[in-house]
Enzyme design. Structure first.
Site, PDB file in Angstrom:
ATOM      1  CG  ASP A 220       0.006  -0.093   2.521  1.00 24.69           C
ATOM      2  OD1 ASP A 220       0.474   0.966   2.986  1.00 24.69           O
ATOM      3  OD2 ASP A 220       0.255  -1.216   3.014  1.00 24.69           O
ATOM      4  CG  ASP A 222       2.048   4.817   5.771  1.00 27.46           C
ATOM      5  OD1 ASP A 222       1.519   3.921   6.441  1.00 27.46           O
ATOM      6  OD2 ASP A 222       2.635   5.773   6.298  1.00 27.46           O
TER       7      ASP A 222
END
Length: 283
Positions: A220, A222
């Site tokens: 991802d 973050d």
């Protein structure tokens, strides 16, 4: 003429992170529950082989993912692998990306870390275990084994896996994810990826004189990236599920290659570094 000393037998510890701890990669598996001077490891050690190389697999968070990052007994985990005779530790870790160019699904062979943990025991030399007297000031300029990382990168390239050849991991205490302000600050500090487990694992491996390398899997962005959904457990697990085979294919090819190489000098140098780093008490 005296025969040359035999090269040390390579034995590889594998510490599997979230969603990356499948024991099926080992042939002829047996389980072994052990105790250490620092308490019990996260789970049983799974002993077996990968293409005739002895391996020991350990699930970092326990096989049912019951141990939060702060409560992982990192010292017991590394000690148990050392006692089992591991010369190398290859680990997998899920991480968030702090850089546009490190996309979810990419692999990063991290070469540096920044430590933001606050609650963890990060040395074996704490004065509590009589066999390790003194204080260990282990050098950490190059925390990860360069020779091992090079093998992993070469294999990733051969498999056509998108791999970043270096990166700085910032390890936070967790278990919460970062605030946006923290995420932006970590980017300014020069961190490339973020997780909750690289430290103190890498430090303890150095103290144990073990070659340590980490395959970090970006899941991802973050929460720093605008117009991008912020990190969530669902998102992390979905990306891991789609990409876990990348880490597995790297390990299955890298381990026989590492097993066929001569590590005598590397392991000797690591042992000497540890010996030179310990300040013994004055009597």
């Amino acid at each position: 003429m005296a025969a040359a000393a035999a090269a040390p037998a390579v034995k590889i510890g594998i510490i599997g992170g979230t969603g990356l701890d499948d024991p099926d990669i080992l042939e002829g598996r047996t389980e072994k529950y052990v105790d250490t001077p620092y308490g019990k490891p996260s789970d049983a050690l799974i002993l077996g082989k990968i293409k005739n190389v002895d391996c020991v697999l350990l699930a970092r968070h326990g096989r049912h993912h019951t141990i939060m990052p702060t409560n992982v007994n990192f010292r017991a985990n590394i000690w148990a692998l050392k006692e089992e005779g591991c010369t190398h530790i290859l680990v997998t870790t899920a991480c968030g990306s702090l850089r546009e160019e490190i996309q979810p699904g990419d692999v990063v062979m991290i070469d540096q870390f920044i430590d933001r943990t606050v609650k963890r025991q990060n040395t074996f030399y704490d004065g509590c275990y009589s066999n390790l007297p003194g204080v260990c000031h282990i050098p950490m300029a190059e925390p990860f084994c360069t020779k091992t990382r090079e093998v992993l990168m070469e294999i990733a390239k051969k498999h056509g896996i998108k791999c970043h050849s270096k990166g700085t991991m910032i390890t936070i205490e967790g278990p919460r994810f970062s605030s946006r302000a923290e995420s932006l600050m970590f980017r300014n500090w020069g961190a490339d990826v973020i997780n909750m487990t690289t430290v103190p694992e890498v430090v303890l491996a150095r103290e144990a004189g073990i070659c340590y390398a980490s395959i970090a899997m970006a899941t991802d962005y973050d929460c720093w990236k605008e117009h991008e959904e912020a990190v969530s457990v669902d998102k992390v697990l979905k990306t891991l599920k789609e990409n876990a085979n990348k880490a597995t294919s790297i390990l299955l090819t890298a381990i026989p290659q590492i097993g066929s190489m001569d590590w005598t000098e590397t392991l000797h140098n690591m042992k000497c570094t540890v010996q030179c780093s310990v300040m013994l008490p004055k009597h």
